[in-house]
Design an enzyme around this catalytic site. Structure first.
Site, PDB file in Angstrom:
ATOM      1  N   GLU A   1     -10.463  -9.722  -5.004  1.00 25.08           N
ATOM      2  CA  GLU A   1     -11.616  -8.935  -5.433  1.00 25.08           C
ATOM      3  C   GLU A   1     -11.325  -8.216  -6.754  1.00 25.08           C
ATOM      4  OE1 GLU A   1     -14.367  -5.293  -3.561  1.00 25.08           O
ATOM      5  OE2 GLU A   1     -12.472  -5.846  -2.618  1.00 25.08           O
TER       6      GLU A   1
ATOM      7  N   LYS B   1     -21.360  -8.927  -3.947  1.00 25.40           N
ATOM      8  CA  LYS B   1     -20.964  -8.230  -2.717  1.00 25.40           C
ATOM      9  C   LYS B   1     -22.158  -7.500  -2.108  1.00 25.40           C
ATOM     10  CE  LYS B   1     -17.287  -5.040  -1.157  1.00 25.40           C
ATOM     11  NZ  LYS B   1     -16.109  -4.251  -1.640  1.00 25.40           N
TER      12      LYS B   1
ATOM     13  N   CYS C   1     -14.569  -8.683   0.712  1.00 23.41           N
ATOM     14  CA  CYS C   1     -13.981  -7.524   1.386  1.00 23.41           C
ATOM     15  C   CYS C   1     -14.873  -6.884   2.462  1.00 23.41           C
ATOM     16  CB  CYS C   1     -13.553  -6.482   0.353  1.00 23.41           C
ATOM     17  SG  CYS C   1     -12.213  -5.401   0.936  1.00 23.41           S
TER      18      CYS C   1
ATOM     19  N   SER D   1      18.292  18.903  -3.157  1.00 20.83           N
ATOM     20  CA  SER D   1      18.577  20.170  -2.491  1.00 20.83           C
ATOM     21  C   SER D   1      19.593  20.043  -1.361  1.00 20.83           C
ATOM     22  CB  SER D   1      17.282  20.732  -1.904  1.00 20.83           C
ATOM     23  OG  SER D   1      16.826  19.903  -0.832  1.00 20.83           O
TER      24      SER D   1
ATOM     25  N   GLY E   1      18.550  18.667   1.356  1.00 22.50           N
ATOM     26  CA  GLY E   1      17.648  18.607   2.497  1.00 22.50           C
ATOM     27  C   GLY E   1      17.098  17.206   2.717  1.00 22.50           C
ATOM     28  N   ILE E   2      16.386  17.048   3.804  1.00 22.40           N
ATOM     29  CA  ILE E   2      15.906  15.734   4.231  1.00 22.40           C
ATOM     30  C   ILE E   2      14.851  15.170   3.289  1.00 22.40           C
ATOM     31  CG2 ILE E   2      14.183  16.734   5.789  1.00 22.40           C
ATOM     32  CD1 ILE E   2      16.196  13.565   6.510  1.00 22.40           C
TER      33      ILE E   2
END
Length: 546
Positions: A46, A113, A149, A294, A296-297
């Site tokens: 598209e 469309k 679509c 840092s 951190g996670i």
């Protein structure tokens, strides 16, 4: 007498607005489909010529002039293979989301469309006029129905196309990823194939476009809903589809190909993040990326995604310790950087922070309060990152997650700075899942980063849970309120503490002004902040909860 055809699905990544570049890609892949695959027909997604979504570029007359010229070039240069191609077309004052069939250097059929999506991230009613006629073409004795679509997500366009005699459906798509999309897409396709009793070729594009990611995963199904082919996720590929058929009948056989494994949800989400980051950097011509580390996670996962997206040689990590940064955090950040071969720099913020405090003490007639001092630390780090970015042109990847951004547990012009927010749509609990998933591929995130209690380390012995509910509870409330639009009453009825729910809801609503100033980030859920969720900044909707 039975005949055979070979189609080629061009599952490709297009750059929005680059009509000429997209044209060259279409010509190149058309000739590859002809010469390498010996295909009879090559199919593109598209709006392939403009990329999707072109948004307000569609209001510019020049986009249609450039598209028309590009179509002429394709007609002139693509010989010996037929083409189905998506593009925008303007007729008078009407604009259409169009697809054409090109045969022998001529456009022999055009489809507009019919169903224009106007929800979630879609805004097509703003740009296009809906078509009202199905398209069925006799293609070497096969009755091809061409749709685009959203037409397939509604029953009527397919019913009208089949009623016109179509016995094989080709659907051109630019279907963006979310964590539940592939299952919903497959269930819809299987239902449509079985209802209409026709095979469906479903071609999707791939690649990142701002916050959207298109995941590919193109599918070919027979009329009984059985999958015969699945395209790869997040990868460009020409996919051959071999069909044997009896002209004028529904006797159609799709040759089986090895079915690619369906990725797990974690694999798909992680792949979306990598794809989104890579394309944002590459398509916007950034030479490299910077991540503030840092220990951190969140910064750990962001670093892993950045390296997987563009390579360790183009990513740098900046450690900016303060008086409250633990030695453990520094050790873990450096350990991960070493494991991933990422160059790091360490820039302590103590002197800068003290200068800010001294400067503001005179203005405040006393030292800044605790919250102001915490925010000043974050803003010192933001200033450093953006200064480096300005000097070398690298993109700063901000590291905040959806849970924090939802409730405003983040600092404007501090940890929110950056050009792209990698985890913007990733709740904290999912951050941990993705970190564990990445470590299964190769252990690069130190285990202590994953197991330690989360902290912003902006004050002595600070923990996130001092300010917020546990993330296991917070994320459930946020999913109900932000993604499902549930009321406080309904959320409480599901077993959550009323005081906690009210606190979270108020935090979400009063933090809208921060989110409006946040960088874009990869959309993963069905209700991301940005195009998906448009709430007023100034609002009295929840005054009754205070």
């Amino acid at each position: 007498m039975k005949k055979k055809l070979r189609f080629a699905m061009a599952q490709l990544d297009f750059l929005v607005g680059d009509v000429e570049g997209n044209m060259e890609k279409i010509i190149d892949y058309s000739l590859r489909a002809k010469n390498d695959l010996q295909a009879d027909l090559v199919i593109f997604p598209e709006l392939a010529l403009t990329g999707y979504p072109p948004e307000d570029l569609l209001f510019r007359q020049a986009i249609y002039e450039r598209t028309e010229q590009a179509l002429k070039s394709i007609l002139q240069q693509v010989k010996g293979i037929d083409v189905i191609l998506g593009y925008p077309e303007k007729k008078g004052e009407d604009r259409f989301n169009a697809a054409c069939l090109i045969q022998g250097g001529e456009i022999t059929a055009t489809y507009y469309k019919a169903c224009l999506p106007n929800y979630s991230v879609f805004d097509e009613v703003r740009y296009f006029t809906a078509g009202d006629q199905p398209l069925v073409v006799n293609y070497h004795g096969l009755s091809l129905g061409i749709i685009i679509c959203e037409d397939l997500w509604h029953k009527k366009p397919l019913e009208k196309t089949v009623a016109e005699g179509a016995n094989f459906i080709i659907s051109l798509n630019a279907s963006p990823f979310d964590s539940k999309k592939h299952e919903a897409r497959l269930a819809m396709l299987q239902g449509r194939a079985r209802e209409s009793l026709v095979p469906i070729l479903y071609l999707n594009c791939v690649g990142g476009q701002d916050e959207l990611v298109f995941d590919g995963g193109s599918l070919v199904l027979s009329s009984d809903g059985v999958i015969h082919q699945r395209g790869p996720f997040y990868k460009e590929q020409l996919i051959p589809v071999d069909i044997t058929y009896e002209p004028g009948t529904h006797d159609i056989t799709i040759s089986d190909q090895p079915i690619l494994k369906l990725l797990s949800q974690e694999e798909r989400i992680y792949g979306a993040l990598v794809c989104g980051v890579r394309d944002y950097i590459e398509k916007n011509n950034f030479p490299s990326a910077i991540v503030g580390l840092s220990g951190g996670i969140d910064s750990a996962l962001t670093l892993a995604i950045a390296v997987d997206a563009i390579g360790a040689d183009r990513v740098s990590g900046i450690l900016m310790p303060s008086r409250y940064t633990s030695e453990m955090s520094n050790e873990d950040a450096l350990k991960q950087a070493a494991l991933m071969n990422v160059k790091t720099s360490t820039i302590p913020i103590e002197e800068m922070f003290n200068n800010f405090v001294t400067t503001l003490t005179a203005e405040f007639q006393g030292p800044p309060n605790s919250v102001t001092q915490q925010n000043l630390q974050a803003r010192c780090r933001g200033l450093i990152l953006m200064g480096i970015s300005n000097n070398c042109g690298a993109l700063v990847l901000s590291t905040g997650n959806k849970s924090e951004i939802s409730v405003g547990y983040c600092t404007l012009y501090g940890d929110m700075v950056g050009g792209f927010s990698v985890l913007k749509d990733i709740p904290k609990t999912l951050v941990y899942q993705l970190a564990n998933y990445r470590n299964k591929i190769q252990p690069v995130i130190p285990e202590r980063v994953i197991t330690r209690e989360p902290s912003a380390e902006l004050a002595p012995n600070q923990k996130d849970q001092d300010t917020l509910p546990p993330y296991s509870i917070l994320d459930q409330i946020l999913e109900l309120y932000v993604e499902q639009d549930e009321s406080v009453k309904t959320i409480v009825a599901k077993g959550f503490d009323e005081g906690v729910v009210k606190k979270v809801v108020l935090l979400v609503d009063k933090s809208e002004y921060k989110r409006r100033q946040a960088p874009p980030g990869v959309r993963v859920t069905r209700r991301a902040f940005g195009r998906d969720r448009r709430y007023p900044i100034t609002s009295g909707y929840h005054k009754s909860l205070k």
